[in-house]
Design a protein around this motif. Structure first.
Motif, PDB file in Angstrom:
ATOM      1  N   LEU A   1       0.816  -1.213   0.000  1.00 63.26           N
ATOM      2  CA  LEU A   1       0.000   0.000   0.000  1.00 63.26           C
ATOM      3  C   LEU A   1       0.851   1.266   0.000  1.00 63.26           C
ATOM      4  O   LEU A   1       0.403   2.325  -0.431  1.00 63.26           O
ATOM      5  N   LEU A   2       2.085   1.148   0.498  1.00 62.09           N
ATOM      6  CA  LEU A   2       2.973   2.310   0.511  1.00 62.09           C
ATOM      7  C   LEU A   2       3.278   2.790  -0.897  1.00 62.09           C
ATOM      8  O   LEU A   2       3.640   3.947  -1.106  1.00 62.09           O
ATOM      9  N   TYR A   3       3.151   1.894  -1.881  1.00 65.82           N
ATOM     10  CA  TYR A   3       3.477   2.229  -3.264  1.00 65.82           C
ATOM     11  C   TYR A   3       2.235   2.500  -4.103  1.00 65.82           C
ATOM     12  O   TYR A   3       2.332   2.731  -5.299  1.00 65.82           O
ATOM     13  N   SER A   4       1.064   2.450  -3.488  1.00 66.88           N
ATOM     14  CA  SER A   4      -0.181   2.570  -4.251  1.00 66.88           C
ATOM     15  C   SER A   4      -0.352   3.933  -4.895  1.00 66.88           C
ATOM     16  O   SER A   4      -1.032   4.066  -5.915  1.00 66.88           O
ATOM     17  N   ASP A   5       0.245   4.980  -4.311  1.00 69.49           N
ATOM     18  CA  ASP A   5       0.089   6.323  -4.854  1.00 69.49           C
ATOM     19  C   ASP A   5       1.143   6.674  -5.898  1.00 69.49           C
ATOM     20  O   ASP A   5       1.114   7.753  -6.483  1.00 69.49           O
ATOM     21  N   ILE A   6       2.081   5.762  -6.113  1.00 73.67           N
ATOM     22  CA  ILE A   6       3.122   6.011  -7.097  1.00 73.67           C
ATOM     23  C   ILE A   6       2.569   5.714  -8.482  1.00 73.67           C
ATOM     24  O   ILE A   6       2.060   4.630  -8.742  1.00 73.67           O
ATOM     25  N   CYS A   7       2.653   6.692  -9.348  1.00 71.32           N
ATOM     26  CA  CYS A   7       2.122   6.523 -10.698  1.00 71.32           C
ATOM     27  C   CYS A   7       3.039   5.604 -11.500  1.00 71.32           C
ATOM     28  O   CYS A   7       4.245   5.836 -11.594  1.00 71.32           O
ATOM     29  N   LYS A   8       2.460   4.560 -12.056  1.00 73.11           N
ATOM     30  CA  LYS A   8       3.226   3.641 -12.878  1.00 73.11           C
ATOM     31  C   LYS A   8       3.229   4.169 -14.310  1.00 73.11           C
ATOM     32  O   LYS A   8       2.182   4.280 -14.944  1.00 73.11           O
ATOM     33  N   THR A   9       4.400   4.497 -14.787  1.00 69.63           N
ATOM     34  CA  THR A   9       4.504   5.038 -16.137  1.00 69.63           C
ATOM     35  C   THR A   9       5.302   4.098 -17.022  1.00 69.63           C
ATOM     36  O   THR A   9       6.238   3.441 -16.571  1.00 69.63           O
ATOM     37  N   THR A  10       4.900   4.013 -18.252  1.00 64.74           N
ATOM     38  CA  THR A  10       5.626   3.201 -19.215  1.00 64.74           C
ATOM     39  C   THR A  10       5.922   4.059 -20.432  1.00 64.74           C
ATOM     40  O   THR A  10       5.153   4.953 -20.789  1.00 64.74           O
ATOM     41  N   LYS A  11       7.012   3.793 -21.053  1.00 69.82           N
ATOM     42  CA  LYS A  11       7.389   4.520 -22.247  1.00 69.82           C
ATOM     43  C   LYS A  11       7.494   3.535 -23.406  1.00 69.82           C
ATOM     44  O   LYS A  11       8.123   2.488 -23.287  1.00 69.82           O
ATOM     45  N   LEU A  12       6.877   3.894 -24.492  1.00 71.05           N
ATOM     46  CA  LEU A  12       6.978   3.054 -25.667  1.00 71.05           C
ATOM     47  C   LEU A  12       8.281   3.331 -26.407  1.00 71.05           C
ATOM     48  O   LEU A  12       8.750   4.462 -26.453  1.00 71.05           O
ATOM     49  N   VAL A  13       8.836   2.295 -26.969  1.00 78.99           N
ATOM     50  CA  VAL A  13      10.055   2.435 -27.764  1.00 78.99           C
ATOM     51  C   VAL A  13       9.658   2.757 -29.197  1.00 78.99           C
ATOM     52  O   VAL A  13       8.717   2.175 -29.742  1.00 78.99           O
ATOM     53  N   MET A  14      10.352   3.695 -29.799  1.00 72.98           N
ATOM     54  CA  MET A  14      10.080   4.012 -31.200  1.00 72.98           C
ATOM     55  C   MET A  14      10.535   2.847 -32.071  1.00 72.98           C
ATOM     56  O   MET A  14      11.688   2.423 -32.012  1.00 72.98           O
ATOM     57  N   THR A  15       9.626   2.306 -32.854  1.00 71.69           N
ATOM     58  CA  THR A  15       9.923   1.208 -33.762  1.00 71.69           C
ATOM     59  C   THR A  15       9.857   1.712 -35.197  1.00 71.69           C
ATOM     60  O   THR A  15       9.341   2.806 -35.466  1.00 71.69           O
TER      61      THR A  15
ATOM     62  N   ALA B   1      14.926  15.339 -37.881  1.00 72.81           N
ATOM     63  CA  ALA B   1      15.351  15.110 -36.498  1.00 72.81           C
ATOM     64  C   ALA B   1      14.895  13.736 -36.008  1.00 72.81           C
ATOM     65  O   ALA B   1      15.655  13.018 -35.343  1.00 72.81           O
ATOM     66  N   CYS B   2      13.673  13.353 -36.350  1.00 68.08           N
ATOM     67  CA  CYS B   2      13.154  12.049 -35.921  1.00 68.08           C
ATOM     68  C   CYS B   2      13.918  10.901 -36.571  1.00 68.08           C
ATOM     69  O   CYS B   2      14.266   9.916 -35.917  1.00 68.08           O
ATOM     70  N   CYS B   3      14.180  11.027 -37.864  1.00 61.39           N
ATOM     71  CA  CYS B   3      14.913   9.972 -38.576  1.00 61.39           C
ATOM     72  C   CYS B   3      16.343   9.824 -38.064  1.00 61.39           C
ATOM     73  O   CYS B   3      16.823   8.716 -37.832  1.00 61.39           O
ATOM     74  N   VAL B   4      17.010  10.948 -37.903  1.00 61.59           N
ATOM     75  CA  VAL B   4      18.400  10.917 -37.424  1.00 61.59           C
ATOM     76  C   VAL B   4      18.461  10.356 -36.003  1.00 61.59           C
ATOM     77  O   VAL B   4      19.330   9.541 -35.684  1.00 61.59           O
ATOM     78  N   ALA B   5      17.544  10.781 -35.144  1.00 56.56           N
ATOM     79  CA  ALA B   5      17.523  10.284 -33.766  1.00 56.56           C
ATOM     80  C   ALA B   5      17.272   8.774 -33.736  1.00 56.56           C
ATOM     81  O   ALA B   5      17.891   8.054 -32.959  1.00 56.56           O
TER      82      ALA B   5
ATOM     83  N   GLY C   1      20.291   6.844 -35.568  1.00 59.84           N
ATOM     84  CA  GLY C   1      21.550   7.056 -34.851  1.00 59.84           C
ATOM     85  C   GLY C   1      21.488   6.619 -33.405  1.00 59.84           C
ATOM     86  O   GLY C   1      22.487   6.681 -32.693  1.00 59.84           O
ATOM     87  N   SER C   2      20.288   6.164 -32.977  1.00 60.17           N
ATOM     88  CA  SER C   2      20.071   5.751 -31.579  1.00 60.17           C
ATOM     89  C   SER C   2      20.481   6.853 -30.604  1.00 60.17           C
ATOM     90  O   SER C   2      21.099   6.593 -29.574  1.00 60.17           O
ATOM     91  N   PHE C   3      20.130   8.072 -30.952  1.00 62.49           N
ATOM     92  CA  PHE C   3      20.511   9.208 -30.117  1.00 62.49           C
ATOM     93  C   PHE C   3      19.482   9.458 -29.018  1.00 62.49           C
ATOM     94  O   PHE C   3      18.285   9.213 -29.196  1.00 62.49           O
ATOM     95  N   ARG C   4      19.949   9.968 -27.905  1.00 61.66           N
ATOM     96  CA  ARG C   4      19.064  10.617 -26.949  1.00 61.66           C
ATOM     97  C   ARG C   4      18.820  12.025 -27.484  1.00 61.66           C
ATOM     98  O   ARG C   4      19.740  12.661 -28.008  1.00 61.66           O
ATOM     99  N   LEU C   5      17.607  12.515 -27.335  1.00 66.28           N
ATOM    100  CA  LEU C   5      17.263  13.796 -27.949  1.00 66.28           C
ATOM    101  C   LEU C   5      18.155  14.930 -27.454  1.00 66.28           C
ATOM    102  O   LEU C   5      18.470  15.863 -28.204  1.00 66.28           O
ATOM    103  N   GLY C   6      18.573  14.856 -26.190  1.00 64.80           N
ATOM    104  CA  GLY C   6      19.421  15.895 -25.637  1.00 64.80           C
ATOM    105  C   GLY C   6      20.811  15.934 -26.242  1.00 64.80           C
ATOM    106  O   GLY C   6      21.552  16.907 -26.034  1.00 64.80           O
ATOM    107  N   GLU C   7      21.171  14.889 -26.998  1.00 67.46           N
ATOM    108  CA  GLU C   7      22.495  14.858 -27.614  1.00 67.46           C
ATOM    109  C   GLU C   7      22.535  15.623 -28.937  1.00 67.46           C
ATOM    110  O   GLU C   7      23.624  15.961 -29.417  1.00 67.46           O
ATOM    111  N   ILE C   8      21.365  15.872 -29.521  1.00 71.56           N
ATOM    112  CA  ILE C   8      21.363  16.528 -30.836  1.00 71.56           C
ATOM    113  C   ILE C   8      20.488  17.782 -30.885  1.00 71.56           C
ATOM    114  O   ILE C   8      20.623  18.586 -31.808  1.00 71.56           O
ATOM    115  N   LEU C   9      19.592  17.939 -29.902  1.00 73.54           N
ATOM    116  CA  LEU C   9      18.679  19.073 -29.936  1.00 73.54           C
ATOM    117  C   LEU C   9      19.017  20.098 -28.857  1.00 73.54           C
ATOM    118  O   LEU C   9      19.595  19.762 -27.820  1.00 73.54           O
ATOM    119  N   SER C  10      18.597  21.316 -29.103  1.00 75.56           N
ATOM    120  CA  SER C  10      18.805  22.387 -28.135  1.00 75.56           C
ATOM    121  C   SER C  10      17.842  22.210 -26.966  1.00 75.56           C
ATOM    122  O   SER C  10      16.779  21.607 -27.099  1.00 75.56           O
TER     123      SER C  10
END
Length: 225
Positions: free
Chosen positions: A66-80, A107-111, A114-123
């Motif tokens: 129950l201590l974890y019941s208020d923690i929002c479970k988030t999932t991120k989809l991988v770009m395929t 930007a989307c294609c290069v990311a 190139g398997s880039f994190r967005l912070g590596e190529i974008l401002s």
């Protein structure tokens, strides 16, 4: 079936059913167990089974969960790749300007390729940029591939940064997109300027790209982008 006195196996099964099937709170289950124990006392029956370690452990475990019941479970989809193709279709059908479509899509294609994190190529900001932002000075375009110099990769292996090759692809080609972007920018291309900049002088940021992805792909993947 309820048999008096209730044995340890019955109490374990009841506790598991109450917590996992009926989804009762640990406090409620404890009250039920206490009442059953009282009923045994009133009938002058043995109550040692109510001190069972496993029965108590199930209730304690449920209390801790129950201590974890208020923690929002988030999932991120991988770009395929199929999702990238859907994204390209959504961009093409949008009412954006040609420049916005070309800049965002590149930007989307290069990311992706190139398997880039967005912070590596974008401002990080629309109106200013740092040395970590991919600039045209960091891009070398050859006949059959391009080399991108990532000044501040997340996993730093060298003080010189990383060099990543971008090769042609049959569909959603990052190499052709990058060449097309440079050609379309023409005289606006300056070596020290960010690659992913719009004609109005604003720079594409990681946060704005992510927010736009949510809007474009919502009907395909829901709110899990």
């Amino acid at each position: 079936p309820v048999v008096w006195p209730m044995d340890t196996i019955f109490l374990r099964g009841f506790t598991n059913w109450a917590l996992m099937v009926r989804k009762l709170s640990p406090q409620t289950v404890n009250v039920y167990l206490s009442d059953l124990k009282l009923a045994h006392k009133l009938r002058n029956l043995d109550i040692n089974q109510f001190d069972d370690f496993y029965t108590k452990s199930m209730v304690k475990g449920a209390e801790r969960l129950l201590l974890y019941s208020d923690i929002c479970k988030t999932t991120k989809l991988v770009m395929t790749f199929p999702l990238l193709k859907l994204l390209g279709n959504e961009i093409a059908q949008s009412n954006w300007s040609v420049d916005s479509k070309r800049t965002f899509w590149t930007a989307c294609c290069v990311a992706f390729f190139g398997s880039f994190r967005l912070g590596e190529i974008l401002s990080s900001r629309e109106s200013e940029y740092g040395h970590e932002t991919l600039s045209w000075d960091d891009v070398q375009i050859f006949e059959d591939h391009a080399v991108l110099h990532i000044q501040a990769p997340k996993s730093i292996r060298s003080s010189k940064g990383d060099f990543v090759d971008i090769f042609p692809a049959p569909t959603c080609c990052p190499f052709e997109a990058l060449k097309g972007l440079k050609s379309a920018k023409g005289s606006f291309v300056k070596k020290n300027m960010p690659v992913f900049a719009f004609d109005n002088g604003r720079y594409l940021t990681a946060s704005s790209l992510t927010a736009t992805l949510r809007i474009l792909l919502q009907k395909h993947v829901g709110n899990n982008v």
